[in-house]
Design a protein around this motif. Structure first.
Motif, PDB file in Angstrom:
ATOM      1  N   ASN A 163      79.381   2.761  51.053  1.00 45.72           N
ATOM      2  CA  ASN A 163      79.117   3.521  49.836  1.00 45.72           C
ATOM      3  C   ASN A 163      78.108   4.627  50.129  1.00 45.72           C
ATOM      4  O   ASN A 163      78.136   5.690  49.505  1.00 45.72           O
ATOM      5  N   ALA A 164      77.229   4.361  51.075  1.00 44.44           N
ATOM      6  CA  ALA A 164      76.211   5.349  51.442  1.00 44.44           C
ATOM      7  C   ALA A 164      76.656   6.197  52.624  1.00 44.44           C
ATOM      8  O   ALA A 164      76.411   7.406  52.666  1.00 44.44           O
ATOM      9  N   GLN A 165      77.331   5.568  53.568  1.00 41.33           N
ATOM     10  CA  GLN A 165      77.647   6.237  54.823  1.00 41.33           C
ATOM     11  C   GLN A 165      78.701   7.326  54.708  1.00 41.33           C
ATOM     12  O   GLN A 165      78.683   8.293  55.473  1.00 41.33           O
ATOM     13  N   LEU A 166      79.650   7.157  53.788  1.00 43.13           N
ATOM     14  CA  LEU A 166      80.822   8.035  53.770  1.00 43.13           C
ATOM     15  C   LEU A 166      80.900   8.927  52.539  1.00 43.13           C
ATOM     16  O   LEU A 166      81.958   9.453  52.224  1.00 43.13           O
ATOM     17  N   ASN A 167      79.796   9.076  51.851  1.00 48.51           N
ATOM     18  CA  ASN A 167      79.728  10.028  50.742  1.00 48.51           C
ATOM     19  C   ASN A 167      78.620  11.033  51.037  1.00 48.51           C
ATOM     20  O   ASN A 167      77.602  10.665  51.632  1.00 48.51           O
ATOM     21  N   PRO A 168      78.798  12.280  50.636  1.00 48.97           N
ATOM     22  CA  PRO A 168      77.742  13.274  50.888  1.00 48.97           C
ATOM     23  C   PRO A 168      76.449  12.873  50.192  1.00 48.97           C
ATOM     24  O   PRO A 168      76.465  12.103  49.232  1.00 48.97           O
ATOM     25  N   ILE A 169      75.345  13.414  50.668  1.00 49.42           N
ATOM     26  CA  ILE A 169      74.045  13.056  50.110  1.00 49.42           C
ATOM     27  C   ILE A 169      73.957  13.412  48.632  1.00 49.42           C
ATOM     28  O   ILE A 169      73.183  12.829  47.879  1.00 49.42           O
ATOM     29  N   HIS A 244      82.924  11.486  60.024  1.00 47.92           N
ATOM     30  CA  HIS A 244      82.468  11.541  58.636  1.00 47.92           C
ATOM     31  C   HIS A 244      81.168  10.786  58.344  1.00 47.92           C
ATOM     32  O   HIS A 244      80.542  11.042  57.319  1.00 47.92           O
ATOM     33  N   LEU A 245      80.775   9.847  59.202  1.00 44.85           N
ATOM     34  CA  LEU A 245      79.587   9.050  58.888  1.00 44.85           C
ATOM     35  C   LEU A 245      78.315   9.892  58.876  1.00 44.85           C
ATOM     36  O   LEU A 245      78.122  10.765  59.725  1.00 44.85           O
ATOM     37  N   ARG A 246      77.443   9.592  57.913  1.00 46.32           N
ATOM     38  CA  ARG A 246      76.152  10.270  57.855  1.00 46.32           C
ATOM     39  C   ARG A 246      75.079   9.531  58.642  1.00 46.32           C
ATOM     40  O   ARG A 246      74.111  10.115  59.085  1.00 46.32           O
ATOM     41  N   ARG A 247      75.199   8.219  58.770  1.00 48.45           N
ATOM     42  CA  ARG A 247      74.149   7.411  59.388  1.00 48.45           C
ATOM     43  C   ARG A 247      74.767   6.540  60.485  1.00 48.45           C
ATOM     44  O   ARG A 247      74.922   5.339  60.322  1.00 48.45           O
ATOM     45  N   ILE A 248      75.102   7.153  61.595  1.00 51.92           N
ATOM     46  CA  ILE A 248      75.818   6.441  62.647  1.00 51.92           C
ATOM     47  C   ILE A 248      74.990   5.283  63.206  1.00 51.92           C
ATOM     48  O   ILE A 248      75.508   4.186  63.436  1.00 51.92           O
ATOM     49  N   SER A 249      73.695   5.488  63.410  1.00 50.08           N
ATOM     50  CA  SER A 249      72.864   4.433  63.998  1.00 50.08           C
ATOM     51  C   SER A 249      72.815   3.196  63.100  1.00 50.08           C
ATOM     52  O   SER A 249      72.847   2.056  63.582  1.00 50.08           O
ATOM     53  N   MET A 250      72.754   3.421  61.782  1.00 50.64           N
ATOM     54  CA  MET A 250      72.734   2.293  60.853  1.00 50.64           C
ATOM     55  C   MET A 250      74.047   1.540  60.893  1.00 50.64           C
ATOM     56  O   MET A 250      74.081   0.301  60.855  1.00 50.64           O
ATOM     57  N   THR A 251      75.136   2.288  60.989  1.00 48.76           N
ATOM     58  CA  THR A 251      76.444   1.644  61.042  1.00 48.76           C
ATOM     59  C   THR A 251      76.603   0.853  62.331  1.00 48.76           C
ATOM     60  O   THR A 251      77.129  -0.267  62.321  1.00 48.76           O
ATOM     61  N   GLU A 291      68.504  -0.108  51.853  1.00 49.32           N
ATOM     62  CA  GLU A 291      68.758   0.714  53.040  1.00 49.32           C
ATOM     63  C   GLU A 291      70.186   1.230  53.068  1.00 49.32           C
ATOM     64  O   GLU A 291      70.446   2.377  53.428  1.00 49.32           O
ATOM     65  N   PHE A 292      71.141   0.361  52.703  1.00 47.05           N
ATOM     66  CA  PHE A 292      72.549   0.725  52.737  1.00 47.05           C
ATOM     67  C   PHE A 292      73.073   1.164  51.365  1.00 47.05           C
ATOM     68  O   PHE A 292      74.272   1.151  51.125  1.00 47.05           O
ATOM     69  N   LEU A 293      72.182   1.518  50.488  1.00 47.93           N
ATOM     70  CA  LEU A 293      72.554   1.970  49.151  1.00 47.93           C
ATOM     71  C   LEU A 293      72.447   3.494  49.101  1.00 47.93           C
ATOM     72  O   LEU A 293      71.481   4.072  49.591  1.00 47.93           O
ATOM     73  N   HIS A 294      73.453   4.127  48.506  1.00 49.37           N
ATOM     74  CA  HIS A 294      73.462   5.594  48.443  1.00 49.37           C
ATOM     75  C   HIS A 294      72.239   6.127  47.698  1.00 49.37           C
ATOM     76  O   HIS A 294      71.762   5.510  46.738  1.00 49.37           O
ATOM     77  N   GLU A 295      71.775   7.289  48.131  1.00 50.94           N
ATOM     78  CA  GLU A 295      70.594   7.901  47.530  1.00 50.94           C
ATOM     79  C   GLU A 295      70.764   8.170  46.041  1.00 50.94           C
ATOM     80  O   GLU A 295      69.788   8.208  45.287  1.00 50.94           O
ATOM     81  N   GLU A 296      72.013   8.354  45.601  1.00 47.36           N
ATOM     82  CA  GLU A 296      72.293   8.659  44.196  1.00 47.36           C
ATOM     83  C   GLU A 296      72.753   7.428  43.409  1.00 47.36           C
ATOM     84  O   GLU A 296      73.301   7.561  42.313  1.00 47.36           O
ATOM     85  N   ALA A 297      72.527   6.237  43.964  1.00 48.39           N
ATOM     86  CA  ALA A 297      73.016   5.013  43.325  1.00 48.39           C
ATOM     87  C   ALA A 297      72.446   4.797  41.929  1.00 48.39           C
ATOM     88  O   ALA A 297      73.107   4.211  41.064  1.00 48.39           O
TER      89      ALA A 297
END
Length: 315
Positions: A163-169, A244-251, A291-297
């Motif tokens: 939900n966080a990794q694959l959506n724009p900020i 497409h991932l924004r946070r590769i290290s977290m994934t 941590e794994f929750l989107h910034e706009e959640a």
């Protein structure tokens, strides 16, 4: 007690730790014919709940019941038909369930879909958006009064760390919910549907709270579980991730914690039975996760917008 629950505590251990007794309680677990859902249904039936086992076909429901009865011979299970790609069957399922005149103490919206090409349902919706969000949104609407009448009750919505990794900020792309834009990405479509799950859970909780009804709504990431639904990480999926991932290290850190279905079901079971669950929260690895929750959640306007769009689409 909760301190003894860690990321790799199996689902069955959760009910032992909390000494869970669900006798007299009724549970629906979507997608309970296989994978994580099957284990969630099995464990909750082991705790004494009457569990509704919905599948696309009654044959699959009966097969799931036979599997559960092997280890929980006393299980009280009801087979029903539910196909989240066909909203007529969602309405029929709700009608049939309500006709049973049972309470609904726990609804686990577990079913999900991942598909590597753009496919539309008979109702005209991109399949992942339809199954992962819209179908469950409709199901909750149809069962909402029963859930409120059964309070204190719970709704658990299976989302994903993606939900966080694959959506724009900036958040959810409302212009591409149904795959309207060119250049379809399986993972991006999946990620959008999983952020929809987060918004649905949080807006549901706000609405129940405003009504003064004791319904607990949570969303969760079950973990890196290889199930029949996702088929594991293929090369094409990995390539799509890198693109497409924004946070590769977290994934990558998440991929280092593989889970079987016994572990994959544990966070769902925890959200269903723990007396310490926080309303509206997102869970991962058996604890609240940000941590794994989107910034706009927590964007209430976005959640309300999605709610209104979902209602209009279902009309």
């Amino acid at each position: 007690m909760a301190d003894t629950i860690v990321w790799n505590t199996p689902a069955e251990e959760i009910i032992k730790i909390y000494k869970t007794d669900l006798s007299g309680k009724v549970v629906i677990v979507t997608g309970s014919n296989a994978g994580i859902g099957l284990e969630v249904a099995r464990v909750l039936s082991l705790a004494g709940a009457k569990v509704i086992i919905p599948s696309r076909t009654l044959e699959k429901s009966h097969q799931a019941i036979a599997t559960i009865l092997k280890t929980v011979p006393q299980a009280d299970l009801i087979p029903m038909q539910l196909d989240l790609t066909d909203f007529a069957t969602v309405r029929k399922f709700a009608q049939d369930f309500l006709a049973l005149n049972l309470p609904l103490d726990i609804l686990v919206n577990n079913a999900g879909m991942v598909i590597d090409h753009k496919v539309f349902t008979k109702d005209g919706f991109e399949s992942q958006f339809a199954v992962n969000h819209l179908g469950h949104f409709l199901l909750v609407q149809l069962l909402e009064e029963k859930i409120k009448a059964s309070a204190p009750s719970r709704i658990i919505i299976t989302s994903s760390c993606l939900n966080a990794q694959l959506n724009p900020i900036t958040g959810l792309d409302f212009d591409n919910l149904n795959g309207e834009k060119e250049g379809y990405s399986m993972l991006c479509a999946y990620g959008r549907s999983k952020l929809c799950n987060i918004y649905h859970a949080k807006e549901l909780q706000r609405r129940f709270d405003a009504q003064g009804v004791d319904v607990t709504v949570t969303s969760l990431h079950p973990g890196n579980v290889n199930t029949k639904m996702n088929g594991g990480i293929t090369f094409s999926i990995f390539r799509d991730m890198l693109k497409h991932l924004r946070r590769i290290s977290m994934t990558l850190s998440e991929l280092m914690k593989p889970k079987d279905t016994k572990l994959g079901a544990s966070t769902s079971v925890l959200c269903a039975v723990s007396p310490h669950v926080v309303k509206g929260a997102f869970y991962n690895h058996n604890k609240i996760d940000t941590e794994f929750l989107h910034e706009e959640a927590e964007n209430e306007e976005a959640a309300k917008r999605l709610w209104e769009i979902s209602e209009n689409l279902l009309k």
